[in-house]
Design a protein around this motif. Sequence first.
Motif, PDB file in Angstrom:
ATOM      1  N   ALA A  89      -2.313  34.276 -58.820  1.00  0.00           N
ATOM      2  CA  ALA A  89      -2.553  34.155 -57.379  1.00  0.00           C
ATOM      3  C   ALA A  89      -1.908  32.877 -56.861  1.00  0.00           C
ATOM      4  N   ARG A  90      -0.716  33.005 -56.305  1.00  0.00           N
ATOM      5  CA  ARG A  90       0.058  31.822 -55.947  1.00  0.00           C
ATOM      6  C   ARG A  90       0.691  31.883 -54.555  1.00  0.00           C
ATOM      7  N   TYR A  91       0.435  32.930 -53.782  1.00  0.00           N
ATOM      8  CA  TYR A  91       1.176  33.058 -52.523  1.00  0.00           C
ATOM      9  C   TYR A  91       0.392  33.857 -51.495  1.00  0.00           C
ATOM     10  N   VAL A  92       0.364  33.337 -50.261  1.00  0.00           N
ATOM     11  CA  VAL A  92      -0.173  34.097 -49.133  1.00  0.00           C
ATOM     12  C   VAL A  92       0.636  33.697 -47.899  1.00  0.00           C
ATOM     13  N   GLU A  93       0.937  34.684 -47.049  1.00  0.00           N
ATOM     14  CA  GLU A  93       1.835  34.452 -45.912  1.00  0.00           C
ATOM     15  C   GLU A  93       1.376  35.299 -44.725  1.00  0.00           C
ATOM     16  N   GLY A  94       1.474  34.748 -43.532  1.00  0.00           N
ATOM     17  CA  GLY A  94       1.136  35.497 -42.331  1.00  0.00           C
ATOM     18  C   GLY A  94       1.793  34.882 -41.111  1.00  0.00           C
ATOM     19  N   THR A  95       1.710  35.579 -39.989  1.00  0.00           N
ATOM     20  CA  THR A  95       2.278  35.099 -38.734  1.00  0.00           C
ATOM     21  C   THR A  95       1.173  34.552 -37.842  1.00  0.00           C
ATOM     22  N   VAL A  96       1.366  33.332 -37.367  1.00  0.00           N
ATOM     23  CA  VAL A  96       0.409  32.655 -36.503  1.00  0.00           C
ATOM     24  C   VAL A  96       1.150  32.194 -35.252  1.00  0.00           C
ATOM     25  N   GLN A  97       0.802  32.756 -34.118  1.00  0.00           N
ATOM     26  CA  GLN A  97       1.429  32.390 -32.840  1.00  0.00           C
ATOM     27  C   GLN A  97       2.962  32.413 -32.929  1.00  0.00           C
ATOM     28  N   GLY A  98       3.481  33.447 -33.553  1.00  0.00           N
ATOM     29  CA  GLY A  98       4.922  33.615 -33.629  1.00  0.00           C
ATOM     30  C   GLY A  98       5.607  32.847 -34.740  1.00  0.00           C
ATOM     31  N   VAL A  99       4.846  32.065 -35.514  1.00  0.00           N
ATOM     32  CA  VAL A  99       5.408  31.288 -36.623  1.00  0.00           C
ATOM     33  C   VAL A  99       4.990  31.942 -37.938  1.00  0.00           C
ATOM     34  N   ARG A 100       5.951  32.205 -38.801  1.00  0.00           N
ATOM     35  CA  ARG A 100       5.668  32.772 -40.125  1.00  0.00           C
ATOM     36  C   ARG A 100       5.309  31.631 -41.056  1.00  0.00           C
ATOM     37  N   VAL A 101       4.078  31.632 -41.568  1.00  0.00           N
ATOM     38  CA  VAL A 101       3.555  30.511 -42.348  1.00  0.00           C
ATOM     39  C   VAL A 101       3.125  31.006 -43.727  1.00  0.00           C
ATOM     40  N   ALA A 102       3.485  30.248 -44.766  1.00  0.00           N
ATOM     41  CA  ALA A 102       3.087  30.605 -46.127  1.00  0.00           C
ATOM     42  C   ALA A 102       2.419  29.431 -46.812  1.00  0.00           C
ATOM     43  N   SER A 103       1.398  29.740 -47.609  1.00  0.00           N
ATOM     44  CA  SER A 103       0.780  28.779 -48.527  1.00  0.00           C
ATOM     45  C   SER A 103       1.191  29.173 -49.935  1.00  0.00           C
ATOM     46  N   LEU A 104       1.865  28.272 -50.639  1.00  0.00           N
ATOM     47  CA  LEU A 104       2.368  28.624 -51.968  1.00  0.00           C
ATOM     48  C   LEU A 104       1.976  27.571 -52.994  1.00  0.00           C
ATOM     49  N   TYR A 105       1.778  28.042 -54.208  1.00  0.00           N
ATOM     50  CA  TYR A 105       1.460  27.179 -55.334  1.00  0.00           C
ATOM     51  C   TYR A 105       2.447  27.500 -56.448  1.00  0.00           C
ATOM     52  N   LEU A 106       3.529  26.746 -56.469  1.00  0.00           N
ATOM     53  CA  LEU A 106       4.609  26.997 -57.420  1.00  0.00           C
ATOM     54  C   LEU A 106       4.158  26.579 -58.823  1.00  0.00           C
ATOM     55  N   PRO A 107       4.505  27.340 -59.851  1.00  0.00           N
ATOM     56  CA  PRO A 107       4.056  27.001 -61.208  1.00  0.00           C
ATOM     57  C   PRO A 107       4.473  25.600 -61.637  1.00  0.00           C
ATOM     58  N   ASN A 108       3.614  24.979 -62.450  1.00  0.00           N
ATOM     59  CA  ASN A 108       3.886  23.639 -62.965  1.00  0.00           C
ATOM     60  C   ASN A 108       5.059  23.643 -63.937  1.00  0.00           C
ATOM     61  N   GLY A 109       5.034  24.551 -64.916  1.00  0.00           N
ATOM     62  CA  GLY A 109       6.152  24.698 -65.844  1.00  0.00           C
ATOM     63  C   GLY A 109       6.064  23.922 -67.132  1.00  0.00           C
ATOM     64  N   ASN A 110       5.047  23.094 -67.292  1.00  0.00           N
ATOM     65  CA  ASN A 110       4.876  22.353 -68.542  1.00  0.00           C
ATOM     66  C   ASN A 110       3.949  23.095 -69.497  1.00  0.00           C
ATOM     67  N   PRO A 111       4.143  22.952 -70.808  1.00  0.00           N
ATOM     68  CA  PRO A 111       5.230  22.254 -71.504  1.00  0.00           C
ATOM     69  C   PRO A 111       6.554  23.014 -71.373  1.00  0.00           C
ATOM     70  N   VAL A 112       7.645  22.276 -71.291  1.00  0.00           N
ATOM     71  CA  VAL A 112       8.952  22.862 -71.039  1.00  0.00           C
ATOM     72  C   VAL A 112       9.365  23.828 -72.145  1.00  0.00           C
ATOM     73  N   GLY A 113       8.979  23.574 -73.383  1.00  0.00           N
ATOM     74  CA  GLY A 113       9.392  24.403 -74.503  1.00  0.00           C
ATOM     75  C   GLY A 113       8.614  25.695 -74.663  1.00  0.00           C
ATOM     76  N   THR A 114       7.792  26.037 -73.676  1.00  0.00           N
ATOM     77  CA  THR A 114       7.009  27.266 -73.737  1.00  0.00           C
ATOM     78  C   THR A 114       7.482  28.237 -72.662  1.00  0.00           C
ATOM     79  N   GLU A 115       6.830  29.412 -72.586  1.00  0.00           N
ATOM     80  CA  GLU A 115       7.177  30.415 -71.578  1.00  0.00           C
ATOM     81  C   GLU A 115       6.871  29.916 -70.161  1.00  0.00           C
ATOM     82  N   LYS A 116       6.079  28.855 -70.059  1.00  0.00           N
ATOM     83  CA  LYS A 116       5.700  28.370 -68.733  1.00  0.00           C
ATOM     84  C   LYS A 116       6.894  27.877 -67.917  1.00  0.00           C
ATOM     85  N   TYR A 117       7.885  27.311 -68.591  1.00  0.00           N
ATOM     86  CA  TYR A 117       9.030  26.798 -67.830  1.00  0.00           C
ATOM     87  C   TYR A 117       9.957  27.914 -67.340  1.00  0.00           C
TER      88      TYR A 117
END
Length: 257
Positions: A89-117
């Motif tokens: 659950a990392r993304y939600v987006e909607g239109t508010v008064q004509g402005v398209r607004v998104a709340s996002l939580y981009l993955p951290n990616g650590n540790p780099v040597g794992t599938e997370k990156y």
Amino acid sequence: MRIATWNVNSVKARLPNVQGWLETASPDVALLQEIKCETASFPAKDFEALGYEVHAVGQKSYNGVALLSKHPVTDLLTRLPGEPEDEQARYVEGTVQGVRVASLYLPNGNPVGTEKYPYKLRWMDRLKAHAKGLLESGQPVVLGGDYNVIPGPEDVYDPKGWTEDALFRQETRLKFREILHLGYTEAFRALHPDMAHAYSFWDYQAGAWPRDMGLRIDHFLLSPQAADRLTVCAIDRGPRGQEKASDHTPVIVELDV
């Protein structure tokens, strides 16, 4: 229009802090990340009592985002397109008064040597593809949230020490710039190109907060139609100094709409 983004690091654990700040700062739209609860257990009524329409996308114990608005939200999107099997659950987006607004939580990616990156990099590719489509709509677009990206050396207390971290690796920063090069403006640096120690995150460990050992990883990316209306972008350090604080602090933009 006043829009805030804040990684609250568990909305239930920080509820009095978040409510208090929203009452004082009174943003029209609040974008929350890392709510750390399932959608059904998000404390919607507490925010509705403050005059907000609530749209949360959660999962048990981890991640989760929310879009709170004092104005009606239309055309809601509750996941980032491009990888149907991704259940985080990392993304939600909607239109508010004509402005398209998104709340996002981009993955951290650590540790780099794992599938997370690789997951982080794929997520950034998906965000780029979606952001390109949003530009083509021609409407003002505001992509706010915890990007888990340190854009440049001026955005981290110890650039050398962070060189190989997933937040600051060259590949991460290049992908962030690829999104900007589509035509987006990074709001804070557009208004404060030379400001030092402009951090939005301080770890709980090693006295990072009192020693100001911070990172700037919470950003607003604006389409040209939104950037033309940008009047303010500020970091409010106050909430980080409170009892039971999140390790992030709010960032605010104001658009002249």
